[in-house]
Design a protein around this motif. Structure first.
Motif, PDB file in Angstrom:
ATOM      1  N   LEU A  79      -9.315   8.398  -8.039  1.00 38.20           N
ATOM      2  CA  LEU A  79      -8.859   7.075  -7.619  1.00 38.20           C
ATOM      3  C   LEU A  79      -7.588   6.760  -8.384  1.00 38.20           C
ATOM      4  N   TYR A  80      -6.566   6.386  -7.652  1.00 38.40           N
ATOM      5  CA  TYR A  80      -5.315   5.947  -8.270  1.00 38.40           C
ATOM      6  C   TYR A  80      -5.157   4.485  -7.895  1.00 38.40           C
ATOM      7  N   SER A  81      -5.183   3.621  -8.897  1.00 38.36           N
ATOM      8  CA  SER A  81      -5.092   2.190  -8.597  1.00 38.36           C
ATOM      9  C   SER A  81      -3.836   1.587  -9.197  1.00 38.36           C
ATOM     10  N   VAL A  82      -3.274   0.663  -8.428  1.00 39.32           N
ATOM     11  CA  VAL A  82      -2.084  -0.079  -8.841  1.00 39.32           C
ATOM     12  C   VAL A  82      -2.460  -1.551  -8.803  1.00 39.32           C
ATOM     13  N   ALA A  83      -2.217  -2.243  -9.925  1.00 44.64           N
ATOM     14  CA  ALA A  83      -2.541  -3.658 -10.041  1.00 44.64           C
ATOM     15  C   ALA A  83      -1.346  -4.379 -10.663  1.00 44.64           C
ATOM     16  N   PRO A  84      -1.102  -5.617 -10.252  1.00 43.45           N
ATOM     17  CA  PRO A  84       0.042  -6.359 -10.801  1.00 43.45           C
ATOM     18  C   PRO A  84      -0.046  -6.489 -12.325  1.00 43.45           C
ATOM     19  N   ASP A  85       1.088  -6.369 -12.961  1.00 45.18           N
ATOM     20  CA  ASP A  85       1.219  -6.544 -14.411  1.00 45.18           C
ATOM     21  C   ASP A  85       0.355  -5.589 -15.225  1.00 45.18           C
ATOM     22  N   ARG A  86       0.000  -4.453 -14.663  1.00 45.31           N
ATOM     23  CA  ARG A  86      -0.791  -3.432 -15.348  1.00 45.31           C
ATOM     24  C   ARG A  86      -0.144  -2.069 -15.088  1.00 45.31           C
ATOM     25  N   TRP A  87      -0.345  -1.147 -16.018  1.00 41.79           N
ATOM     26  CA  TRP A  87       0.074   0.221 -15.757  1.00 41.79           C
ATOM     27  C   TRP A  87      -0.829   0.795 -14.680  1.00 41.79           C
ATOM     28  N   PRO A  88      -0.301   1.632 -13.810  1.00 41.71           N
ATOM     29  CA  PRO A  88      -1.170   2.292 -12.820  1.00 41.71           C
ATOM     30  C   PRO A  88      -2.233   3.107 -13.551  1.00 41.71           C
ATOM     31  N   GLN A  89      -3.364   3.279 -12.894  1.00 42.49           N
ATOM     32  CA  GLN A  89      -4.485   3.984 -13.507  1.00 42.49           C
ATOM     33  C   GLN A  89      -4.931   5.120 -12.590  1.00 42.49           C
ATOM     34  N   HIS A  90      -5.089   6.305 -13.172  1.00 43.50           N
ATOM     35  CA  HIS A  90      -5.558   7.475 -12.437  1.00 43.50           C
ATOM     36  C   HIS A  90      -6.921   7.855 -13.000  1.00 43.50           C
TER      37      HIS A  90
ATOM     38  N   GLY B 159       0.817  -1.209   0.000  1.00 40.63           N
ATOM     39  CA  GLY B 159       0.000   0.000   0.000  1.00 40.63           C
ATOM     40  C   GLY B 159       0.852   1.261   0.000  1.00 40.63           C
ATOM     41  N   HIS B 160       1.907   1.258   0.805  1.00 44.08           N
ATOM     42  CA  HIS B 160       2.806   2.410   0.844  1.00 44.08           C
ATOM     43  C   HIS B 160       3.542   2.576  -0.479  1.00 44.08           C
ATOM     44  N   LEU B 161       3.958   1.476  -1.086  1.00 41.96           N
ATOM     45  CA  LEU B 161       4.620   1.546  -2.380  1.00 41.96           C
ATOM     46  C   LEU B 161       3.664   2.143  -3.416  1.00 41.96           C
ATOM     47  N   ALA B 162       2.413   1.725  -3.396  1.00 40.36           N
ATOM     48  CA  ALA B 162       1.411   2.264  -4.328  1.00 40.36           C
ATOM     49  C   ALA B 162       1.253   3.767  -4.127  1.00 40.36           C
ATOM     50  N   GLU B 163       1.270   4.230  -2.886  1.00 44.05           N
ATOM     51  CA  GLU B 163       1.154   5.669  -2.616  1.00 44.05           C
ATOM     52  C   GLU B 163       2.345   6.433  -3.191  1.00 44.05           C
ATOM     53  N   TYR B 164       3.539   5.884  -3.062  1.00 41.56           N
ATOM     54  CA  TYR B 164       4.723   6.551  -3.601  1.00 41.56           C
ATOM     55  C   TYR B 164       4.706   6.563  -5.130  1.00 41.56           C
ATOM     56  N   ILE B 165       4.247   5.477  -5.735  1.00 37.13           N
ATOM     57  CA  ILE B 165       4.105   5.441  -7.191  1.00 37.13           C
ATOM     58  C   ILE B 165       3.135   6.536  -7.629  1.00 37.13           C
ATOM     59  N   ALA B 166       2.011   6.640  -6.924  1.00 37.59           N
ATOM     60  CA  ALA B 166       1.006   7.655  -7.245  1.00 37.59           C
ATOM     61  C   ALA B 166       1.586   9.063  -7.107  1.00 37.59           C
ATOM     62  N   LEU B 167       2.330   9.312  -6.043  1.00 44.11           N
ATOM     63  CA  LEU B 167       2.936  10.640  -5.837  1.00 44.11           C
ATOM     64  C   LEU B 167       3.817  11.033  -7.021  1.00 44.11           C
ATOM     65  N   VAL B 168       4.709  10.145  -7.397  1.00 44.12           N
ATOM     66  CA  VAL B 168       5.636  10.439  -8.489  1.00 44.12           C
ATOM     67  C   VAL B 168       4.875  10.644  -9.799  1.00 44.12           C
ATOM     68  N   HIS B 169       3.934   9.751 -10.080  1.00 42.10           N
ATOM     69  CA  HIS B 169       3.171   9.844 -11.320  1.00 42.10           C
ATOM     70  C   HIS B 169       2.377  11.153 -11.388  1.00 42.10           C
ATOM     71  N   LEU B 170       1.727  11.516 -10.297  1.00 39.15           N
ATOM     72  CA  LEU B 170       0.950  12.758 -10.271  1.00 39.15           C
ATOM     73  C   LEU B 170       1.859  13.975 -10.498  1.00 39.15           C
ATOM     74  N   MET B 171       3.024  13.985  -9.887  1.00 39.94           N
ATOM     75  CA  MET B 171       3.953  15.101 -10.086  1.00 39.94           C
ATOM     76  C   MET B 171       4.396  15.174 -11.550  1.00 39.94           C
ATOM     77  N   LEU B 172       4.656  14.022 -12.155  1.00 40.36           N
ATOM     78  CA  LEU B 172       5.044  13.993 -13.569  1.00 40.36           C
ATOM     79  C   LEU B 172       3.914  14.488 -14.470  1.00 40.36           C
TER      80      LEU B 172
ATOM     81  N   ASP C 233      -5.284  10.232   1.328  1.00 41.74           N
ATOM     82  CA  ASP C 233      -4.001   9.631   0.934  1.00 41.74           C
ATOM     83  C   ASP C 233      -3.094  10.688   0.315  1.00 41.74           C
ATOM     84  N   ILE C 234      -3.608  11.386  -0.713  1.00 45.67           N
ATOM     85  CA  ILE C 234      -2.835  12.436  -1.375  1.00 45.67           C
ATOM     86  C   ILE C 234      -3.781  13.603  -1.679  1.00 45.67           C
TER      87      ILE C 234
END
Length: 125
Positions: free
Chosen positions: A103-114, A14-27, A45-46
């Motif tokens: 909603l920012y979702s992270v799923a295995p073997d998929r690109w994250p989705q915002h 869950g924490h890893l997903a939050e960090y992925i979301a943070l970086v992606h949103l900033m980009l 969360d963010i």
């Protein structure tokens, strides 16, 4: 595997997903205003801003993006709206912004989705 170990692994994912979301949103050009914000009504969360939009981003790590979307109950959605509205009330500079729940979702073997504005605001009387 025991329940405590499974819980610890889920917590880390869950924490890893939050960090992925943070970086992606900033980009994507979002300005991060808060991370894991705790308020009496609940937690955000963010909290991010892009233009005139104030996004409360709920981050979910699940087996699929659909499962992540379905796990945010109507009760949780209402709580998120209450947190956001209370935050805007408390912080004058945020009042002029359009509040949304993303909603920012992270799923295995998929690109994250915002999903922008994933949950429509429930009409209140």
């Amino acid at each position: 595997m025991d329940k405590a170990l499974r819980g610890a692994r889920a917590y880390k994912r869950g924490h890893l997903a939050e960090y992925i979301a943070l970086v992606h949103l900033m980009l994507k050009g979002y300005r991060i205003l808060g991370f894991r914000l705790k308020m009496p009504q609940g937690e955000i969360d963010i909290l991010a801003q892009k233009g005139t939009r104030l996004a409360m981003v709920e981050v979910k790590q699940r087996r699929s993006h659909e499962e992540a979307f379905e796990t945010v109950s109507s009760i949780q959605q209402e709580r998120l709206w209450q947190v956001g509205l209370a935050l805007q009330e408390k912080t004058p500079r945020l009042r002029r912004l359009d509040l949304t729940i993303d909603l920012y979702s992270v799923a295995p073997d998929r690109w994250p989705q915002h999903r922008i504005n994933a949950f429509e605001k429930i009409d209140r009387f």
